[in-house]
Design a protein around this motif. Structure first.
Motif, mmCIF file in Angstrom:
data_model
loop_
_atom_site.group_PDB
_atom_site.id
_atom_site.type_symbol
_atom_site.label_atom_id
_atom_site.label_comp_id
_atom_site.label_asym_id
_atom_site.label_seq_id
_atom_site.Cartn_x
_atom_site.Cartn_y
_atom_site.Cartn_z
ATOM 1 N N MET A 1 0.809 -1.215 0.000
ATOM 2 C CA MET A 1 0.000 0.000 0.000
ATOM 3 C C MET A 1 0.844 1.267 0.000
ATOM 4 N N ALA A 2 2.054 1.197 0.544
ATOM 5 C CA ALA A 2 2.896 2.398 0.633
ATOM 6 C C ALA A 2 3.535 2.756 -0.698
ATOM 7 N N GLN A 3 3.552 1.849 -1.663
ATOM 8 C CA GLN A 3 4.150 2.166 -2.957
ATOM 9 C C GLN A 3 3.110 2.564 -3.994
ATOM 10 N N THR A 4 1.871 2.718 -3.562
ATOM 11 C CA THR A 4 0.794 3.106 -4.464
ATOM 12 C C THR A 4 1.093 4.452 -5.113
ATOM 13 N N PRO A 5 1.158 4.536 -6.444
ATOM 14 C CA PRO A 5 1.438 5.833 -7.085
ATOM 15 C C PRO A 5 0.434 6.920 -6.715
ATOM 16 N N ALA A 6 -0.824 6.533 -6.472
ATOM 17 C CA ALA A 6 -1.830 7.536 -6.105
ATOM 18 C C ALA A 6 -1.541 8.189 -4.767
ATOM 19 N N LEU A 7 -0.658 7.609 -3.980
ATOM 20 C CA LEU A 7 -0.306 8.162 -2.670
ATOM 21 C C LEU A 7 0.697 9.311 -2.780
ATOM 22 N N LEU A 8 1.461 9.335 -3.867
ATOM 23 C CA LEU A 8 2.550 10.305 -4.009
ATOM 24 C C LEU A 8 2.114 11.760 -3.813
ATOM 25 N N PRO A 9 1.007 12.221 -4.421
ATOM 26 C CA PRO A 9 0.671 13.642 -4.287
ATOM 27 C C PRO A 9 0.381 14.068 -2.846
ATOM 28 N N PHE A 10 0.075 13.118 -1.974
ATOM 29 C CA PHE A 10 -0.365 13.460 -0.623
ATOM 30 C C PHE A 10 0.733 13.275 0.424
ATOM 31 N N LEU A 11 1.912 12.813 0.009
ATOM 32 C CA LEU A 11 2.997 12.601 0.964
ATOM 33 C C LEU A 11 3.536 13.909 1.557
ATOM 34 N N PRO A 12 3.676 15.004 0.781
ATOM 35 C CA PRO A 12 4.140 16.247 1.412
ATOM 36 C C PRO A 12 3.234 16.712 2.539
ATOM 37 N N ALA A 13 1.914 16.648 2.319
ATOM 38 C CA ALA A 13 0.978 17.061 3.364
ATOM 39 C C ALA A 13 1.030 16.108 4.551
ATOM 40 N N ALA A 14 1.196 14.814 4.272
ATOM 41 C CA ALA A 14 1.299 13.839 5.353
ATOM 42 C C ALA A 14 2.538 14.097 6.196
ATOM 43 N N SER A 15 3.643 14.492 5.565
ATOM 44 C CA SER A 15 4.869 14.786 6.304
ATOM 45 C C SER A 15 4.680 15.978 7.230
ATOM 46 N N ARG A 16 4.006 17.004 6.726
ATOM 47 C CA ARG A 16 3.758 18.175 7.577
ATOM 48 C C ARG A 16 2.811 17.838 8.720
ATOM 49 N N PHE A 17 1.809 16.983 8.443
ATOM 50 C CA PHE A 17 0.835 16.629 9.472
ATOM 51 C C PHE A 17 1.460 15.743 10.550
ATOM 52 N N LEU A 18 2.252 14.763 10.134
ATOM 53 C CA LEU A 18 2.802 13.794 11.084
ATOM 54 C C LEU A 18 4.055 14.304 11.798
ATOM 55 N N PHE A 19 4.902 15.055 11.077
ATOM 56 C CA PHE A 19 6.206 15.429 11.645
ATOM 57 C C PHE A 19 6.470 16.926 11.648
ATOM 58 N N GLY A 20 5.565 17.692 11.032
ATOM 59 C CA GLY A 20 5.794 19.130 10.949
ATOM 60 C C GLY A 20 6.967 19.485 10.077
ATOM 61 N N GLN A 21 7.299 18.638 9.094
ATOM 62 C CA GLN A 21 8.452 18.851 8.221
ATOM 63 C C GLN A 21 8.023 18.814 6.757
ATOM 64 N N SER A 22 8.759 19.557 5.939
ATOM 65 C CA SER A 22 8.605 19.440 4.496
ATOM 66 C C SER A 22 9.578 18.379 3.996
ATOM 67 N N LEU A 23 9.243 17.773 2.877
ATOM 68 C CA LEU A 23 10.124 16.757 2.308
ATOM 69 C C LEU A 23 11.354 17.420 1.698
ATOM 70 N N SER A 24 12.538 17.013 2.164
ATOM 71 C CA SER A 24 13.765 17.558 1.593
ATOM 72 C C SER A 24 14.077 16.957 0.235
ATOM 73 N N LEU A 25 13.501 15.803 -0.056
ATOM 74 C CA LEU A 25 13.651 15.151 -1.354
ATOM 75 C C LEU A 25 12.275 15.127 -2.008
ATOM 76 N N PRO A 26 11.983 16.073 -2.892
ATOM 77 C CA PRO A 26 10.612 16.234 -3.383
ATOM 78 C C PRO A 26 10.209 15.154 -4.384
ATOM 79 N N ASN A 27 8.873 14.946 -4.468
ATOM 80 C CA ASN A 27 8.322 14.099 -5.516
ATOM 81 C C ASN A 27 8.307 14.882 -6.827
ATOM 82 N N VAL A 28 8.414 14.154 -7.940
ATOM 83 C CA VAL A 28 8.077 14.754 -9.208
ATOM 84 C C VAL A 28 6.587 15.098 -9.161
ATOM 85 N N ALA A 29 6.208 16.192 -9.766
ATOM 86 C CA ALA A 29 4.809 16.632 -9.735
ATOM 87 C C ALA A 29 3.898 15.494 -10.195
ATOM 88 N N THR A 30 3.008 15.056 -9.297
ATOM 89 C CA THR A 30 2.133 13.914 -9.547
ATOM 90 C C THR A 30 0.692 14.313 -9.256
#
Length: 850
Positions: free
Chosen positions: A329-358
């Motif tokens: 489930m963690a490798q689902t491509p549909a999950l990619l666009p929501f990982l930046p928001a999840a990082s801010r919600f869970l850890f209060g951090q932005s992703l230092s290694l960004p996703n390609v725009a998805t």
């Protein structure tokens, strides 16, 4: 006197792409500092020198049998792995930033997966749309709240990245189920370091062994019980799966037990390895099988890739499974666009290694944007990362693009779109010069009790076409060893060998052999012996028809052809008087039969079976033995028709094949401990040799001919006993002496009696049921056949009755020809029978799980 300088293969003359970020050269054309050692090295080489190194790498790939399976419109095929002779070098600063980003991403994916399969707070807070989980066909309710190994769901993960024109790394996807490529990456490093041993040290390249040492130690630490020396098994799909080579390679390198689903059994809530000596507990299972195929009882009832009841064993905390079932489930491509928001919600951090725009097309705004900007996007399935290739609208016809738009509009939640990125380039040796190819990387991470360890390197894939890199790692592109340079000295002492003070319990192994492995070894022995018998018979025949005598002056040829027909090498019509005239000439037929794959029992089909069975147990046979088998397979692929006016090439080919088969037999006999695996290999050889010998003698010596000396010599030659005969009897060739040497002589390794003696001894050394009274069916058959041979009198066997037949010899051979298959079946019934696919009792059909 003038001298001509040897042309060099200088990186200074390498023309980097002016429109892409180049890993080797800066935009002003200067070689990047971390590439300088490579540049200096190639400055000293001529084009011929680098070409020789490229050819050496290709030769090593072939010798090691490094292959991968490719799916195409023509079906699945096996291809050699392709490795560039030039490495990719990454500087320490760039790698440090990448390493930190990969570690952060691993922790995030662990937290997101744990939430999706647990409290689902991210869905409740609308950080992740519920459809990303509930509409995902790969999600199973059984994954929810499934216990994890030491509190972690993700242990080994991979991240696909590319470098854009500004030098920034971008993530294009994650692999969290069972990421492939780790074994190929390791093979790339081993081969490259052999060709450039000094260069890799001059570049101060960080070693890979430390990562694999951590991987092995971490796997062992996950054992819920026997932590001192737990059994760690690597679960592979088996068959022609694309992981075939890699799984065997990793299991051998790390010292893990390679298993398939039918090797395993859950008893009393514990996972066990089924062996000839009984059940052995498995503490840790590193699975390379799809989540839904891991347990036919609770997941896919049609699958036989995993053991029935595995989820029950996990819930009982009796086995640690890596990665946890449900990690897909963690490798689902549909999950990619929501990982930046999840990082801010869970850890209060932005992703230092960004996703390609998805963009997930399940949202209306996103879908409208995708349909309006198709030319700059790549369209992928929303939930699957493999199987269906991505679609590139900019390369599609108007008709195909219209169909794609209609499909997206009909089921928008099943698609994601990604921005097309410009891939960086790196130098590749092609032909006689260095040219820029596009590159993409797959990085690997290990999450342990103490944090995340990133492998210092990556699996680099290259292609002259950027669109090719959008496909999977098995798309057939060139690969490259990836070196991470270090500013500090590199530790050279890291090794996977156990420390010298480690304590081990001395033992003699053997009973832990899985019956599946025993079956493959048994048939490997049979097919290897069959190939040798056919080849010797072919050589004995071809040598005679290529001599100076006319065929009519060779009375042994019809009998040799009858023997070839009996063993399935040629059409039976060649021994039927009325049909010979309508068939091709023997001189042209025999060479063609050597490359004919249409004969199911012929030489080519037999060689294919040798390679197939060896591939299935490549972790159980020596590397040298496997290399010989790979060479046999490669040499057999030469389909050049032989010229019937020049039989020399055919004879030499048969000579080489016999030499290779003897080399394999010698290694298997002299370099293999006398375990049950060796015994099954030898059983296969002995049964097949007895069967082939009986068929040959039945076709040649049962019906005497007028000039029998030439026939007897040909038979002795085909059975590798002519030298022994002449040492005993010089040139006095008689039927009774020939029959004695080939049938009843207990000292001749090629005789029938010798085979049955060996078979009987091997069977008595196999495990037996303590409750069994008396002999087993296989022991009775072997004893009966051996008794027949012991009682046989070679003088009486050579006698001819009134109808012109050696009737006693015929009767004995027929008993063997009928009894040997029964013996083989009895051995299989006792040791090699596997249970069939277990069906689930849930009523859930396979269509609901696909």
């Amino acid at each position: 006197m003038s001298t001509t300088a040897t042309p060099s293969c200088s990186l200074s003359g390498y023309a980097a792409s002016p429109t892409r970020y180049d890993e080797c050269k800066s935009p002003d054309g200067q070689i990047r500092p971390h590439w300088q050692s490579i540049a200096d090295y190639f400055q000293s080489l001529s084009p011929q020198g680098i070409q020789e190194r490229a050819e050496t790498i290709e030769q090593l790939v072939h010798e090691n049998g490094t292959t991968f399976n490719v799916d195409s419109d023509e079906g699945r095929s096996i291809r050699p792995w392709r490795l560039s002779s030039i490495p990719l070098v990454i500087d320490p600063g760039s790698w440090a930033r990448l390493e930190a980003g990969l570690a952060q991403r691993t922790v995030l994916l662990e937290a997101v997966l744990d939430d999706l399969l647990g409290n689902q707070q991210l869905i409740k807070e609308k950080i992740i749309p519920p459809e990303v989980l509930w509409a995902n066909p790969f999600f199973q309710r059984a994954y929810h709240n499934l216990p994890t190994a030491s509190g972690k769901r993700l242990h080994v993960t991979a991240t696909d990245i590319v470098r854009a024109n500004d030098g920034t790394w971008w993530v294009t996807g994650d692999r969290t189920r069972a990421p492939s490529g780790l074994g190929y990456l390791l093979e790339n490093r081993i081969l490259t370091s052999r060709v450039f041993p000094q260069l890799i040290r001059q570049c101060n390249t960080r070693r890979l062994a430390g990562f694999f040492d951590s991987l092995r130690s971490h796997m062992r630490s996950l054992a819920p019980r026997m932590r001192d020396n737990p059994r760690v098994a690597l679960l592979t799909p088996g068959g022609d799966n694309y992981r075939d080579f890699e799984d065997a390679y990793l299991a051998r390198y790390l010292g893990f037990t390679l298993v398939e689903g039918r090797d395993l059994a859950v008893r009393g809530g514990e996972l066990n390895l089924k062996t000839l000596g009984g059940l052995l507990p498995i503490e840790v299972l590193w699975r390379h099988v799809s989540d839904r195929k891991c347990d036919p009882l609770e997941l896919d009832p049609t699958s036989d890739e995993g053991p029935t009841g595995l989820l029950h064993a996990i819930r009982e905390d009796n086995v640690a499974v890596v990665n946890s079932i449900g990690s897909v489930m963690a490798q689902t491509p549909a999950l990619l666009p929501f990982l930046p928001a999840a990082s801010r919600f869970l850890f209060g951090q932005s992703l230092s290694l960004p996703n390609v725009a998805t963009y997930w097309c399940g949202g209306k705004t996103e879908c409208d944007f995708v349909l309006s900007n198709l030319e700059t996007l790549v369209i992928r399935p929303a939930f699957a990362v493999s199987g269906t290739p991505p679609q590139i609208p900019s390369a599609m016809s108007d008709e195909a693009k219209a169909r794609l738009i209609a499909e997206v509009k009909e089921k928008p939640h099943e698609y994601v779109a990604q921005q097309k990125l410009d891939h960086s380039t790196t130098p590749v040796w092609s032909g006689d010069k260095l040219i820029p190819w596009h590159v993409a990387l797959r990085c690997f991470q290990l999450q342990t009790h103490s944090g995340v360890e990133v492998l210092p390197g990556a699996l680099a894939r290259l292609s002259p076409l950027e669109d090719e890199l959008e496909r999977s790692t098995t798309s057939g592109n060139l690969t490259m060893d990836c070196w991470v340079s270090s500013q500090q000295s590199v530790d050279l002492e890291i090794t996977l060998l156990k420390p010298s003070d480690a304590t081990v319990r001395l033992k003699r192994s053997g009973d832990e052999l899985p019956s599946r492995v025993a079956e493959h070894l048994f048939w490997l022995g049979r097919y290897a012996e069959r190939a040798e018998s056919i080849t010797r018979l072919l050589r004995a025949t071809v040598v005679r028809i290529s001599g100076e005598n006319e065929l009519r002056d060779l009375p042994e040829i019809p009998r040799l052809l009858a023997a070839l027909a009996a063993v399935g090498q040629i059409e039976p019509g060649y021994v039927v008087d009325g049909m010979v005239g309508s068939l091709p000439k023997i001189e042209s037929m025999l060479p063609e039969s050597v490359i004919d794959k249409n004969q199911p029992r012929g030489l080519q089909s037999t060689i294919e079976s040798i390679v197939s069975n060896a591939r299935a147990v490549r972790d159980r046979i020596s590397i040298d033995a496997y290399r010989i088998i790979q060479r046999i397979g490669r040499d057999s692929e030469d389909k050049t028709p032989h010229d019937d006016d020049n039989m020399g090439r055919l004879i030499e080919q048969l000579n080489c094949l016999i030499t290779d088969l003897l080399a394999f037999a010698g290694i298997a006999n002299e370099s293999t401990t006398r375990t049950h695996g060796w015994r099954f290999l030898q059983l296969g050889r002995r049964i097949e040799r007895a069967d082939q010998t009986a068929e040959l003698l039945d076709a040649t010596l049962v019906q005497p001919i007028e000039r029998e000396t030439a026939l007897s010599e040909a038979v002795l030659d085909a059975l590798d006993s002519l030298m022994t005969y002449r040492q005993r009897y010089l040139n006095l060739v008689r039927p009774e002496a020939t029959i004695d040497l080939l049938v009843t002589d207990e000292t001749n390794p090629r005789s029938l009696r010798f085979q049955l003696q060996q078979i009987g001894e091997l069977i008595t050394q196999l495990p037996t049921d303590a409750k069994l009274v008396g002999l087993g069916a296989d022991e009775k058959l072997a004893s009966g056949l051996l008794h027949t041979l012991r009682m046989a009198d070679p003088i009486r066997l050579s006698e001819v009755n009134g109808s012109g037949t050696r009737f006693r010899l015929q009767k004995l051979l027929n008993k063997l020809i009928e009894g040997l298959p029964d013996l083989s079946d009895a051995i299989a019934a006792r040791y090699l029978i596997h249970t069939g696919t277990t069906r689930a009792l849930t009523g859930v059909g396979p269509s609901e799980l696909s």
